[in-house]
Scaffold this motif. Sequence first.
Motif, PDB file in Angstrom:
ATOM      1  N   ILE A  70      35.223  53.479  34.984  1.00 44.44           N
ATOM      2  CA  ILE A  70      34.724  52.438  35.898  1.00 44.44           C
ATOM      3  C   ILE A  70      33.557  52.957  36.725  1.00 44.44           C
ATOM      4  CG2 ILE A  70      35.334  51.049  37.933  1.00 44.44           C
ATOM      5  CD1 ILE A  70      38.129  50.724  36.707  1.00 44.44           C
ATOM      6  N   LYS A  71      33.676  54.174  37.208  1.00 43.66           N
ATOM      7  CA  LYS A  71      32.579  54.751  37.997  1.00 43.66           C
ATOM      8  C   LYS A  71      31.315  54.912  37.141  1.00 43.66           C
ATOM      9  CE  LYS A  71      35.269  58.100  39.713  1.00 43.66           C
ATOM     10  NZ  LYS A  71      35.707  59.251  40.570  1.00 43.66           N
ATOM     11  N   GLY A  72      31.506  55.214  35.847  1.00 46.40           N
ATOM     12  CA  GLY A  72      30.376  55.322  34.957  1.00 46.40           C
ATOM     13  C   GLY A  72      29.674  53.979  34.757  1.00 46.40           C
ATOM     14  N   LYS A  73      30.468  52.928  34.636  1.00 51.00           N
ATOM     15  CA  LYS A  73      29.893  51.589  34.463  1.00 51.00           C
ATOM     16  C   LYS A  73      29.120  51.153  35.714  1.00 51.00           C
ATOM     17  CE  LYS A  73      33.343  49.979  31.154  1.00 51.00           C
ATOM     18  NZ  LYS A  73      34.552  49.143  30.928  1.00 51.00           N
ATOM     19  N   LEU A  74      29.568  51.662  36.852  1.00 51.95           N
ATOM     20  CA  LEU A  74      28.921  51.294  38.118  1.00 51.95           C
ATOM     21  C   LEU A  74      27.833  52.279  38.535  1.00 51.95           C
ATOM     22  CD1 LEU A  74      32.147  50.309  40.113  1.00 51.95           C
ATOM     23  CD2 LEU A  74      30.537  48.773  38.969  1.00 51.95           C
ATOM     24  N   ASN A  75      27.669  53.336  37.725  1.00 52.10           N
ATOM     25  CA  ASN A  75      26.662  54.364  38.019  1.00 52.10           C
ATOM     26  C   ASN A  75      26.864  54.992  39.409  1.00 52.10           C
ATOM     27  OD1 ASN A  75      25.106  54.149  35.570  1.00 52.10           O
ATOM     28  ND2 ASN A  75      24.319  52.196  36.364  1.00 52.10           N
ATOM     29  N   VAL A  76      28.127  55.310  39.710  1.00 56.62           N
ATOM     30  CA  VAL A  76      28.421  55.956  40.991  1.00 56.62           C
ATOM     31  C   VAL A  76      29.110  57.303  40.760  1.00 56.62           C
ATOM     32  CG1 VAL A  76      28.601  53.811  42.244  1.00 56.62           C
ATOM     33  CG2 VAL A  76      30.654  54.760  41.202  1.00 56.62           C
ATOM     34  N   SER A  87      24.992  47.325  44.122  1.00 55.87           N
ATOM     35  CA  SER A  87      24.325  46.317  44.945  1.00 55.87           C
ATOM     36  C   SER A  87      25.326  45.481  45.717  1.00 55.87           C
ATOM     37  CB  SER A  87      23.456  45.418  44.054  1.00 55.87           C
ATOM     38  OG  SER A  87      24.250  44.798  43.065  1.00 55.87           O
ATOM     39  N   LYS A  88      26.556  45.379  45.205  1.00 57.87           N
ATOM     40  CA  LYS A  88      27.592  44.628  45.915  1.00 57.87           C
ATOM     41  C   LYS A  88      28.887  45.413  45.885  1.00 57.87           C
ATOM     42  CE  LYS A  88      29.389  41.832  42.065  1.00 57.87           C
ATOM     43  NZ  LYS A  88      30.798  42.167  42.193  1.00 57.87           N
ATOM     44  N   GLN A  89      29.797  45.067  46.777  1.00 55.20           N
ATOM     45  CA  GLN A  89      31.092  45.736  46.816  1.00 55.20           C
ATOM     46  C   GLN A  89      31.903  45.323  45.595  1.00 55.20           C
ATOM     47  OE1 GLN A  89      32.234  47.975  49.432  1.00 55.20           O
ATOM     48  NE2 GLN A  89      33.600  48.433  47.774  1.00 55.20           N
ATOM     49  N   VAL A  90      32.303  46.286  44.787  1.00 57.05           N
ATOM     50  CA  VAL A  90      33.088  46.012  43.585  1.00 57.05           C
ATOM     51  C   VAL A  90      34.563  46.095  43.926  1.00 57.05           C
ATOM     52  CG1 VAL A  90      33.679  46.865  41.291  1.00 57.05           C
ATOM     53  CG2 VAL A  90      31.296  46.814  42.026  1.00 57.05           C
ATOM     54  N   ALA A  96      55.980  32.372  47.012  1.00 56.45           N
ATOM     55  CA  ALA A  96      54.740  31.633  46.771  1.00 56.45           C
ATOM     56  C   ALA A  96      53.909  32.390  45.745  1.00 56.45           C
ATOM     57  CB  ALA A  96      53.944  31.472  48.066  1.00 56.45           C
ATOM     58  N   GLN A  97      53.006  31.669  45.094  1.00 58.84           N
ATOM     59  CA  GLN A  97      52.124  32.297  44.126  1.00 58.84           C
ATOM     60  C   GLN A  97      50.796  32.663  44.774  1.00 58.84           C
ATOM     61  OE1 GLN A  97      51.909  29.568  40.783  1.00 58.84           O
ATOM     62  NE2 GLN A  97      53.469  30.733  39.683  1.00 58.84           N
ATOM     63  N   LYS A  98      50.243  33.774  44.320  1.00 61.42           N
ATOM     64  CA  LYS A  98      48.945  34.214  44.818  1.00 61.42           C
ATOM     65  C   LYS A  98      48.067  34.549  43.615  1.00 61.42           C
ATOM     66  CE  LYS A  98      48.559  37.228  48.263  1.00 61.42           C
ATOM     67  NZ  LYS A  98      48.518  38.533  48.984  1.00 61.42           N
ATOM     68  N   ILE A  99      46.874  33.982  43.589  1.00 67.97           N
ATOM     69  CA  ILE A  99      45.925  34.263  42.506  1.00 67.97           C
ATOM     70  C   ILE A  99      44.966  35.362  42.957  1.00 67.97           C
ATOM     71  CG2 ILE A  99      44.074  33.318  41.070  1.00 67.97           C
ATOM     72  CD1 ILE A  99      45.459  30.610  41.250  1.00 67.97           C
ATOM     73  N   VAL A 100      44.798  36.357  42.106  1.00 67.66           N
ATOM     74  CA  VAL A 100      43.947  37.497  42.436  1.00 67.66           C
ATOM     75  C   VAL A 100      42.818  37.602  41.416  1.00 67.66           C
ATOM     76  CG1 VAL A 100      43.847  40.020  42.561  1.00 67.66           C
ATOM     77  CG2 VAL A 100      45.770  38.791  43.600  1.00 67.66           C
ATOM     78  N   ARG A 101      41.607  37.711  41.921  1.00 68.31           N
ATOM     79  CA  ARG A 101      40.429  37.886  41.072  1.00 68.31           C
ATOM     80  C   ARG A 101      39.757  39.200  41.440  1.00 68.31           C
ATOM     81  NH1 ARG A 101      36.933  32.796  41.116  1.00 68.31           N
ATOM     82  NH2 ARG A 101      38.637  32.179  39.727  1.00 68.31           N
ATOM     83  N   ALA A 102      39.355  39.964  40.419  1.00 63.43           N
ATOM     84  CA  ALA A 102      38.700  41.256  40.660  1.00 63.43           C
ATOM     85  C   ALA A 102      37.647  41.498  39.587  1.00 63.43           C
ATOM     86  CB  ALA A 102      39.730  42.374  40.655  1.00 63.43           C
ATOM     87  N   ASP A 103      36.834  42.521  39.812  1.00 65.13           N
ATOM     88  CA  ASP A 103      35.827  42.897  38.818  1.00 65.13           C
ATOM     89  C   ASP A 103      36.453  43.686  37.675  1.00 65.13           C
ATOM     90  OD1 ASP A 103      33.224  42.022  40.170  1.00 65.13           O
ATOM     91  OD2 ASP A 103      34.212  43.187  41.745  1.00 65.13           O
ATOM     92  N   TYR A 104      37.446  44.506  38.014  1.00 63.34           N
ATOM     93  CA  TYR A 104      38.179  45.283  37.006  1.00 63.34           C
ATOM     94  C   TYR A 104      39.665  45.236  37.338  1.00 63.34           C
ATOM     95  CZ  TYR A 104      33.603  47.158  35.785  1.00 63.34           C
ATOM     96  OH  TYR A 104      32.291  47.278  35.409  1.00 63.34           O
ATOM     97  N   TYR A 105      40.483  45.255  36.266  1.00 65.23           N
ATOM     98  CA  TYR A 105      41.936  45.220  36.424  1.00 65.23           C
ATOM     99  C   TYR A 105      42.530  46.450  35.741  1.00 65.23           C
ATOM    100  CZ  TYR A 105      40.938  40.290  37.382  1.00 65.23           C
ATOM    101  OH  TYR A 105      40.417  39.109  37.893  1.00 65.23           O
ATOM    102  N   ASN A 148      33.937  54.892  47.268  1.00 64.02           N
ATOM    103  CA  ASN A 148      33.898  53.708  48.141  1.00 64.02           C
ATOM    104  C   ASN A 148      34.048  52.389  47.395  1.00 64.02           C
ATOM    105  OD1 ASN A 148      33.613  55.015  50.701  1.00 64.02           O
ATOM    106  ND2 ASN A 148      31.532  55.553  50.079  1.00 64.02           N
ATOM    107  N   ILE A 149      34.751  52.416  46.277  1.00 63.42           N
ATOM    108  CA  ILE A 149      35.073  51.185  45.558  1.00 63.42           C
ATOM    109  C   ILE A 149      36.247  50.513  46.259  1.00 63.42           C
ATOM    110  CG2 ILE A 149      35.933  50.272  43.364  1.00 63.42           C
ATOM    111  CD1 ILE A 149      34.461  52.688  42.033  1.00 63.42           C
ATOM    112  N   GLU A 150      36.206  49.209  46.386  1.00 63.12           N
ATOM    113  CA  GLU A 150      37.291  48.481  47.052  1.00 63.12           C
ATOM    114  C   GLU A 150      38.494  48.394  46.112  1.00 63.12           C
ATOM    115  OE1 GLU A 150      38.270  44.066  48.958  1.00 63.12           O
ATOM    116  OE2 GLU A 150      36.210  44.612  48.424  1.00 63.12           O
TER     117      GLU A 150
END
Length: 405
Positions: free
Chosen positions: A399-405, A2-5, A152-161, A27-29
Amino acid sequence: MSKQVKVAIVGGGPAGLFCAYELLKNNIEVHLYEKTGGVGKKFLVAGNSGLNLTHGEELSSFVKRYGVNEARFKKYIEDFTPMDLVNWAKELGTETFIGSSGRIFPKKMKAADILYQWMKALKDHPNFHLHLKHELEYILDDGDLVFRHEHAQKIVRADYYIFALGGGSWKKTGSDGKWIDYIEKLGVETRKLKAMNCGFEVEWSSHFLEKVDRGFVKNVIVTSRGESARGEIMLTPYGLEGGAIYAISNFVRDEIDEVGEGVISIDLKPDLTFKEVLEKVTKRGKDSLTNRLRKGLGLDKVALALLYEVLDRKKAQVDKEYLAHVIKDCLITARRTRPMDEAISTSGGVCFSSLNEDLSMKINDRYYFIGEMLDFEAPTGGYLLQGCFSTAFQVAKSIKGKLNV
């Protein structure tokens, strides 16, 4: 979906790059973060003189190369086999061939060719984002990653790491093992990194050092703690290297750790029985010992230097059974492993006891671990690289299994 992961992969070696390749198919980001200025550096160095992708032996034998982790890797490698790896290379435009040893190589041999095709495929995908010179510094309590980039520091947030940070050898390629501390803070158990597929230091005599600088002894069988490997060894001023030595290096290393030294048995004529060796060294009775060994057994000057380092030459002149015995069981004592940074790979790292079967953390299945940072051992010859590809495939599949793709 439903949303871009969004998936964040940390580490631009073969495991990280292949995981990205697999995720992009759906097509996972994918955002891939690499601490150095380029990807695949260790892959390039290792494949500079000929890239050994995998091995062509039967899977039943192949999986035994992973030792205590055989059952686990049987599952991973059945999911992504050596033939699957060959087909993937072909998909990129790289044809392969099987060498006489069973090893599988790209026809062009060079790692740079396949890496170029690989990166082109990734960069051509609109959902792939490459972030070079991003070094992971720590992980925040809420799970976000903190990178250092251009002071510089950069903070990264994702659905999976996905962590693909490599082992602890060849630091110049970015594989330095510094990740142990902040990975442990996640609640992951680790084991100390140790040299694997490495050389050993031997205290050669001054006479030996005068005779040999560097040289190969081919077609021998080396044995440590009952485990054997066939191939070539290289004699150096500091000790022993070479493919056969690397294949048993974990057994030699462990013996050094436990008792202070490791004994390596070298069969200089593995295609002859003890009786056949004895007959050959007895035949040429009037020849000098050197000529007897050179003409009768075909031992060259490098092999002879190694043999003479061990042999009691006076005893060998009169006791042919003793001579034949040493030829078939030439014992060399290894005192130390070479520095870990010189090793082709390392043992230790993330313990499987902290992970689910799909290589996600038991306490937080949004975090995954792949490649050489996992605590497994595999010899050179395509087994180590296959392990990196197969664990990467396993995580992408999860990961693809969790996303049903």
